[in-house]
Design an enzyme around this catalytic site. Structure first.
Site, PDB file in Angstrom:
ATOM      1  N   CYS A   1      15.365  -1.200  16.050  1.00  0.00           N
ATOM      2  CA  CYS A   1      15.052   0.086  14.957  1.00  0.00           C
ATOM      3  C   CYS A   1      15.211  -0.593  13.377  1.00  0.00           C
ATOM      4  CB  CYS A   1      15.436   0.960  15.565  1.00  0.00           C
ATOM      5  SG  CYS A   1      17.180   1.254  14.858  1.00  0.00           S
TER       6      CYS A   1
ATOM      7  N   ASN B   1      17.150   0.595  24.298  1.00  0.00           N
ATOM      8  CA  ASN B   1      17.452  -0.422  23.461  1.00  0.00           C
ATOM      9  C   ASN B   1      18.465  -1.234  23.404  1.00  0.00           C
ATOM     10  OD1 ASN B   1      16.964   1.222  22.189  1.00  0.00           O
ATOM     11  ND2 ASN B   1      16.185   0.152  19.772  1.00  0.00           N
TER      12      ASN B   1
ATOM     13  N   GLU C   1      16.005   9.843  14.911  1.00  0.00           N
ATOM     14  CA  GLU C   1      16.514   8.516  14.833  1.00  0.00           C
ATOM     15  C   GLU C   1      14.522   7.608  15.348  1.00  0.00           C
ATOM     16  OE1 GLU C   1      18.076   7.562  12.924  1.00  0.00           O
ATOM     17  OE2 GLU C   1      20.360   9.139  13.046  1.00  0.00           O
TER      18      GLU C   1
ATOM     19  N   GLU D   1      23.527   9.961  11.840  1.00  0.00           N
ATOM     20  CA  GLU D   1      24.713   9.850  13.114  1.00  0.00           C
ATOM     21  C   GLU D   1      25.717   8.837  12.349  1.00  0.00           C
ATOM     22  OE1 GLU D   1      21.830   8.582  16.745  1.00  0.00           O
ATOM     23  OE2 GLU D   1      22.623  10.195  16.644  1.00  0.00           O
TER      24      GLU D   1
HETATM   25  P1  NAD Z   1       9.893   6.085  23.119  1.00  0.00           P
HETATM   26  O1  NAD Z   1      10.207   7.638  22.329  1.00  0.00           O
HETATM   27  O2  NAD Z   1       9.439   5.788  23.879  1.00  0.00           O
HETATM   28  O3  NAD Z   1      11.864   7.239  24.150  1.00  0.00           O
HETATM   29  C1  NAD Z   1      12.660   7.162  23.709  1.00  0.00           C
HETATM   30  C2  NAD Z   1      13.122   8.256  25.227  1.00  0.00           C
HETATM   31  O4  NAD Z   1      12.323   9.452  25.140  1.00  0.00           O
HETATM   32  C3  NAD Z   1      12.888   7.839  26.164  1.00  0.00           C
HETATM   33  O5  NAD Z   1      14.415   8.739  26.397  1.00  0.00           O
HETATM   34  C4  NAD Z   1      12.217   8.387  26.626  1.00  0.00           C
HETATM   35  O6  NAD Z   1      12.271   8.939  27.936  1.00  0.00           O
HETATM   36  C5  NAD Z   1      11.790  10.346  26.113  1.00  0.00           C
HETATM   37  N1  NAD Z   1      10.723  10.753  25.455  1.00  0.00           N
HETATM   38  C6  NAD Z   1       9.516  10.686  25.941  1.00  0.00           C
HETATM   39  N2  NAD Z   1       8.459  11.620  26.243  1.00  0.00           N
HETATM   40  C7  NAD Z   1       9.148  12.437  26.232  1.00  0.00           C
HETATM   41  C8  NAD Z   1       8.482  13.966  25.785  1.00  0.00           C
HETATM   42  N3  NAD Z   1       7.635  14.376  25.649  1.00  0.00           N
HETATM   43  N4  NAD Z   1       9.451  14.402  25.240  1.00  0.00           N
HETATM   44  C9  NAD Z   1      11.486  14.551  25.520  1.00  0.00           C
HETATM   45  N5  NAD Z   1      11.801  12.851  25.890  1.00  0.00           N
HETATM   46  C10 NAD Z   1      10.219  11.800  25.334  1.00  0.00           C
HETATM   47  O7  NAD Z   1      11.653   5.104  22.580  1.00  0.00           O
HETATM   48  P2  NAD Z   1      11.966   3.838  23.322  1.00  0.00           P
HETATM   49  O8  NAD Z   1      10.481   3.068  23.336  1.00  0.00           O
HETATM   50  O9  NAD Z   1      13.130   4.257  24.366  1.00  0.00           O
HETATM   51  O10 NAD Z   1      12.553   3.164  22.315  1.00  0.00           O
HETATM   52  C11 NAD Z   1      12.239   2.868  20.871  1.00  0.00           C
HETATM   53  C12 NAD Z   1      11.498   2.851  19.649  1.00  0.00           C
HETATM   54  O11 NAD Z   1      13.061   3.438  19.856  1.00  0.00           O
HETATM   55  C13 NAD Z   1      11.413   2.203  18.690  1.00  0.00           C
HETATM   56  O12 NAD Z   1      10.589   2.910  18.099  1.00  0.00           O
HETATM   57  C14 NAD Z   1      12.534   2.492  17.703  1.00  0.00           C
HETATM   58  O13 NAD Z   1      12.593   1.527  16.434  1.00  0.00           O
HETATM   59  C15 NAD Z   1      13.420   3.665  18.009  1.00  0.00           C
HETATM   60  N6  NAD Z   1      15.029   3.214  18.204  1.00  0.00           N
HETATM   61  C16 NAD Z   1      15.127   4.000  16.813  1.00  0.00           C
HETATM   62  C17 NAD Z   1      16.535   3.847  16.469  1.00  0.00           C
HETATM   63  C18 NAD Z   1      17.584   4.759  15.592  1.00  0.00           C
HETATM   64  O14 NAD Z   1      18.256   4.482  15.329  1.00  0.00           O
HETATM   65  N7  NAD Z   1      16.544   5.331  14.473  1.00  0.00           N
HETATM   66  C19 NAD Z   1      17.411   3.771  17.463  1.00  0.00           C
HETATM   67  C20 NAD Z   1      16.391   2.294  18.537  1.00  0.00           C
HETATM   68  C21 NAD Z   1      15.637   2.799  18.537  1.00  0.00           C
END
Ligand code: NAD
Length: 456
Positions: free
Chosen positions: A264, A132, A230, A434
């Site tokens: 998020c 995102n 996060e 962070e």
């Molecule tokens: P996601 O959890 O699907 O993926 C995030 C990352 O994790 C990607 O790089 C993905 O390839 C990797 N990943 C997936 N499975 C994995 C595994 N088993 N082991 C290691 N890495 C793995 O999230 P997304 O769809 O890319 O992003 C959306 C989510 O991120 C939403 O829930 C959002 O709220 C959250 N988010 C949180 C923050 C924050 O700062 N709290 C900021 C931005 C997004």
């Protein structure tokens, strides 16, 4: 499995780039490079490390427009927002460039000698980021990690790897030694999972969904890695009857429809005091009507498409024939993963739209009776990332701020993130912080040294 990764442009559904797809072997090779580079990077004098990070910040600034266009096309975000994000990337590296010479320890009075602490880097850290805010969130991790003397392996989301790959080139151009920053562009299930299990990785810093965060924490626990998470959110935007209603309503749409709701920190639940519900809704509808959904590269656009077809399907499933839709915005015709800004009002707080993180342009408006009811509704979630409070009563604003179980709050504003202040979640929104000075703690270990001074 294909050897290449097709990167899709969400606004056109066309292939934007085709790049090698990293897997377990590439993750292992990146960790080996980072491990080899660690002693040299740790040994660089703090002032020199600082100069290298400043050089990188300048180089990023010089390439801001190119990076912003790449991010806008790959993530489908409005170009004006993308420029702002790359601006924050520059600011993040500039901020942490000041850190190497400020990693201070303590001296502690102890019997028979001196006790003191120093901060040591952890070693190789794995940084796993979402799609995102691709480069922005990467910078929040890479900059403090490098400032503290760690070497990094960055795994961007497979949907949006392009700016991370460009960062890897700019790092070397800035004079930072090869191997200090290594980008692995591949799936989470292979490359990402390997980094979380790798015995030579000291820490995993992850931003993404709560579901994946849980599995990462479980894997990392096997080798007792340090973990920062996060995760998701379902933040409340609390509007009291004594607020400047027009101002609160005018600001509310972009607090949830910014980045097409894929944020998020999205204030995806608007809690409005019942006595002003109708006035607020009228003003909210007017403000939502101003949103321009369209081509991310157009300067007029304020909301782009969603990241993928499958994500759009997930978002769309939150609205059905029984949903209390009070407004649907417009979307362009033709290709692109479009979904209109959508207001649901009034929403039952126990419905799925009100409890789950939608991560799309859908907002739930929920009425409340009084202060206690607002606090109860706002806290009735597994998440606790951000939120806003709108009122002219300063005492009430601070009372409610203290009562909400959330990591980041704004009063009479919807802004959440600043480079110099800590950012992170309560409850299932995450672990650790962070940005600000706190992030440095997450990339260092404290070492306590005792020096005996008594005569023998
Ligand atoms: P996601 O959890 O699907 O993926 C995030 C990352 O994790 C990607 O790089 C993905 O390839 C990797 N990943 C997936 N499975 C994995 C595994 N088993 N082991 C290691 N890495 C793995 O999230 P997304 O769809 O890319 O992003 C959306 C989510 O991120 C939403 O829930 C959002 O709220 C959250 N988010 C949180 C923050 C924050 O700062 N709290 C900021 C931005 C997004």
């Amino acid at each position: 499995m294909s050897e290449t990764l097709q990167v899709i442009e969400p606004a056109t559904e066309a292939v934007l780039a085709e790049i090698p797809r990293a897997g377990v072997a590439e993750a292992d090779a990146a960790v080996a490079r980072a491990k080899a580079a660690f002693p040299g990077w740790k040994a660089i004098a703090p002032g020199d490390r600082s100069r290298l990070l400043h050089a990188l910040a300048h180089l990023l600034q010089d390439n801001l427009e190119e990076l912003a266009v790449l991010e806008a096309r790959n993530a489908g975000k409005p170009i004006a927002d993308a420029r702002g994000e790359i601006g924050m990337v520059v600011e993040t590296f500039a901020y942490y460039a000041g850190a190497p010479e400020r990693l201070l320890g303590d001296t502690i009075p102890v019997a028979g000698g001196m006790g003191f602490t120093v901060r040591e880097p952890l070693g190789v850290v794995a940084l796993i980021t979402p799609w995102n805010f691709p480069l922005c969130i990467a910078a929040w991790k890479v900059a403090p990690a490098l400032a503290a003397g760690n070497t990094v392996v960055l795994k961007p989301a497979e949907l949006t790897p392009l700016t991370a790959l460009r960062l890897e080139q700019l790092v070397v151009e800035a004079g930072i030694p090869e191997g200090v920053v290594n980008v692995v562009a591949g799936p989470g299930s292979t490359a990402g999972a390997r980094l979380c299990a790798h015995p030579d990785v000291a820490k995993v810093a992850f931003t993404g969904s709560t579901e994946v965060g849980r599995s990462i924490a479980a894997t990392a626990a096997q080798t007792i890695k340090r973990v920062t998470l996060e995760l998701g959110g379902k933040s409340a935007n609390v509007v009291f009857a004594d607020a400047e209603i027009e101002r609160a309503a005018a600001a509310a749409p972009m607090a949830v429809f910014g980045n097409a709701g894929q944020d998020c920190c999205a204030r995806s639940r608007i809690l409005v005091q019942s006595s002003v519900l109708d006035t607020f809704l009228d003003a909210l509808h007017d403000a939502v009507a101003q949103i321009v959904v369209g081509d991310p590269l157009s300067e007029a656009t304020t909301m782009g498409p969603l990241i993928s077809a499958s994500h759009r399907d997930t978002v769309a499933a939150f609205v059905d024939a029984d949903s209390p839709v009070s407004m649907h915005g417009e979307t362009p015709e033709g290709p692109g993963f479009w979904y209109p800004p959508t207001v649901l009002a009034p929403v039952d707080p126990s419905s799925r739209a009100a409890t789950d993180e939608i991560f799309g342009p859908i907002v739930c408006v929920i009425p409340f009776k009084d202060e206690a009811h607002a606090i109860e509704l706002a806290n009735d979630t597994i998440y606790g990332l951000s939120g806003s409070i709108w009122t002219r009563d300063g005492g009430k604003a601070l009372r409610v701020a203290r009562a909400l179980d959330t990591g980041v709050l704004s009063i009479n504003s919807n802004s959440s993130v600043r480079v110099s202040t800590p950012f992170g979640g309560f409850k299932q929104s995450g672990v650790g912080r962070e940005l600000g000075p706190h992030a440095l703690e997450a990339y260092t270990e404290i070492k306590t040294i005792y020096y005996a001074t008594q005569e023998h």
